[in-house]
Design a protein around this motif. Sequence first.
Motif, mmCIF file in Angstrom:
data_model
loop_
_atom_site.group_PDB
_atom_site.id
_atom_site.type_symbol
_atom_site.label_atom_id
_atom_site.label_comp_id
_atom_site.label_asym_id
_atom_site.label_seq_id
_atom_site.Cartn_x
_atom_site.Cartn_y
_atom_site.Cartn_z
ATOM 1 N N UNK A 1 -9.655 11.641 6.991
ATOM 2 C CA UNK A 1 -7.892 12.012 7.074
ATOM 3 C C UNK A 1 -7.835 10.209 6.228
ATOM 4 N N UNK A 2 -7.428 10.681 5.238
ATOM 5 C CA UNK A 2 -6.615 9.159 4.239
ATOM 6 C C UNK A 2 -5.605 8.535 5.296
ATOM 7 N N UNK A 3 -6.101 7.275 5.199
ATOM 8 C CA UNK A 3 -4.773 6.454 6.010
ATOM 9 C C UNK A 3 -4.803 5.162 4.921
ATOM 10 N N UNK A 4 -2.590 5.430 4.406
ATOM 11 C CA UNK A 4 -2.693 4.923 3.383
ATOM 12 C C UNK A 4 -1.285 3.825 3.686
ATOM 13 N N UNK A 5 -2.203 2.659 3.776
ATOM 14 C CA UNK A 5 -1.831 1.282 4.491
ATOM 15 C C UNK A 5 -0.609 1.106 3.221
ATOM 16 N N UNK A 6 0.563 1.547 3.285
ATOM 17 C CA UNK A 6 1.745 0.611 2.243
ATOM 18 C C UNK A 6 1.806 -0.429 2.753
ATOM 19 N N UNK A 7 1.975 -1.081 3.295
ATOM 20 C CA UNK A 7 2.842 -2.596 4.182
ATOM 21 C C UNK A 7 2.184 -4.177 3.238
ATOM 22 N N UNK B 1 0.802 -3.012 0.213
ATOM 23 C CA UNK B 1 1.216 -2.435 -2.041
ATOM 24 C C UNK B 1 0.229 -2.637 -2.645
ATOM 25 N N UNK B 2 -0.769 -3.492 -2.599
ATOM 26 C CA UNK B 2 -0.743 -4.358 -3.541
ATOM 27 C C UNK B 2 -1.865 -3.173 -4.693
ATOM 28 N N UNK B 3 -1.860 -3.541 -5.885
ATOM 29 C CA UNK B 3 -1.821 -2.868 -7.247
ATOM 30 C C UNK B 3 -3.504 -2.191 -6.680
ATOM 31 N N UNK B 4 -4.313 -2.996 -6.585
ATOM 32 C CA UNK B 4 -5.751 -2.212 -6.552
ATOM 33 C C UNK B 4 -6.006 -1.314 -5.468
ATOM 34 N N UNK B 5 -4.965 -1.054 -4.217
ATOM 35 C CA UNK B 5 -5.353 -0.313 -3.347
ATOM 36 C C UNK B 5 -3.811 0.830 -3.958
ATOM 37 N N UNK B 6 -2.420 0.983 -4.016
ATOM 38 C CA UNK B 6 -2.223 2.320 -4.664
ATOM 39 C C UNK B 6 -3.549 2.677 -6.214
ATOM 40 N N UNK B 7 -3.999 1.913 -6.972
ATOM 41 C CA UNK B 7 -4.677 2.545 -7.778
ATOM 42 C C UNK B 7 -5.676 3.524 -6.980
ATOM 43 N N UNK C 1 4.844 4.469 -8.038
ATOM 44 C CA UNK C 1 4.020 4.910 -7.701
ATOM 45 C C UNK C 1 3.722 5.580 -5.885
ATOM 46 N N UNK C 2 4.413 3.932 -5.341
ATOM 47 C CA UNK C 2 4.417 4.014 -3.562
ATOM 48 C C UNK C 2 5.356 5.391 -3.279
ATOM 49 N N UNK C 3 6.824 6.114 -4.269
ATOM 50 C CA UNK C 3 7.250 6.998 -4.365
ATOM 51 C C UNK C 3 5.952 8.204 -4.493
ATOM 52 N N UNK C 4 5.149 8.788 -5.136
ATOM 53 C CA UNK C 4 4.374 9.799 -5.627
ATOM 54 C C UNK C 4 3.462 9.679 -4.288
#
Length: 449
Positions: free
Chosen positions: A52-58, A60-66, A94-97
């Motif tokens: 299970x992948x967990x997107x920690x958007x708290x 939201x740095x560019x490298x993690x988003x990429x 990108x966050x919305x996507x």
Amino acid sequence: MVVAMALPRRCVVWFGRPAGAERDELEHSGWPVRVADVQASGVGARNGDVVVALADLRQGDDATLQAMEGMVAEHPGVPWIALVSPETPAHEPRVTSILRDCMAVFTSPIDLPRLRDALDRLGQGGVPARSKPDMPGLVGSSQAMQALRTSLRKYAPVDLPVLITGETGTGKEVAARAVHQLSPRAGRPFVAINCGALPSNLVQSELFGHERGAFTGATTRRIGHIESACGGTVFLDEIGDLPLDAQTNLLRFLQEGTIVRVGSSQSLRADVRVLAATHVDMEKAVAAGRFRQDLYYRLNVLRVQIPALREREGDVELLAQHFLDGFREHHDCHARAFNVAARRALREFPWPGNVRELVNRVQRAAVVADDTLIGVGDLDLPVRPGRSPVAGLDRARVSAERDALVACLRETRFNVSECARRLGIARVTVYRLCKKHGLALDELAQAAR
């Protein structure tokens, strides 16, 4: 991206920086956490592993988003959970996507028992149902769009005419379709008519139909648009361009609920709801005698004003990414997002053609763009004087170069010669770029199998 060590049978791949307590709690409940290495590719999962992948958007740095975008694209079957906070830039396309691909979203501070339950459901193959938007065509989170959606929801169940006004290209037909889909008539026909495109000598026939022999060339009976929408909704676009004689018959229909085909004297009942739209100032048209005042009052029972794109603060980038994602679903193209300069240009452009112009520019850019990130030149947008489109874009350019190289290698099945030919560079340059970006060809090829 490659995780630092082999994954066990149950594992959370955490994109971001988990707190010690968060990590310990999940590991204690049987979900070991592995922090993703954002520099490489592949999740490293073996057959039978539950990941299970967990997107920690708290943060939201560019490298993690990429890194998240890469995993979403490469592993569409992996379920996602998102962690957000009030500071999460949810308006960022990108966050919305990424959020759109998540099965569950948790706010900070995290409710760990609920998070464990969600992980267990996903691990057992259960996917929480994601609610579908009731107005899928009306994308946007601005206050103007929120107010519009509120009005449409109020008006949809009420079987009265709605007059939709707004500039050309703002999406008036999209709003009309939303009203129809939310109304009790949703299962019946939705018939859209562009009144401005109807030939003046055939307007009556197109709207109300005609009998055989009603005029030269009428060899058979024809059912008009209004009659064909019986039980449903008819949308009269550009109603301000309707000729005066047709306005008279339309008024009779709105008053009595009946129509008369051209060449007939028999009245026919037509159970149809009328929605109308125009970019014309109707009050001025009435004052100038171009539009019947009594018809205007009949149509203007409920009224909706569609905001211009320049009035929808924060929506332009969101819409641009939405249209790009939609284009990519049906066409093969390199572009996946917009670089910093392009996003700034999107925000600053006045958009005289509104959403329709934005769609056209995004689709054109998706075709002509050579990189994974669309630039200002691809959009053919002006740059504000005194501001350089390349200022501060070194990191974005490097990222785009790496993405383009990896994409080409995958498309050519890691044939370096073919990759070099497609990119228009020498083979030695391919190897140099791989070294520059820390790409191991053998590992990439193995992960792609």
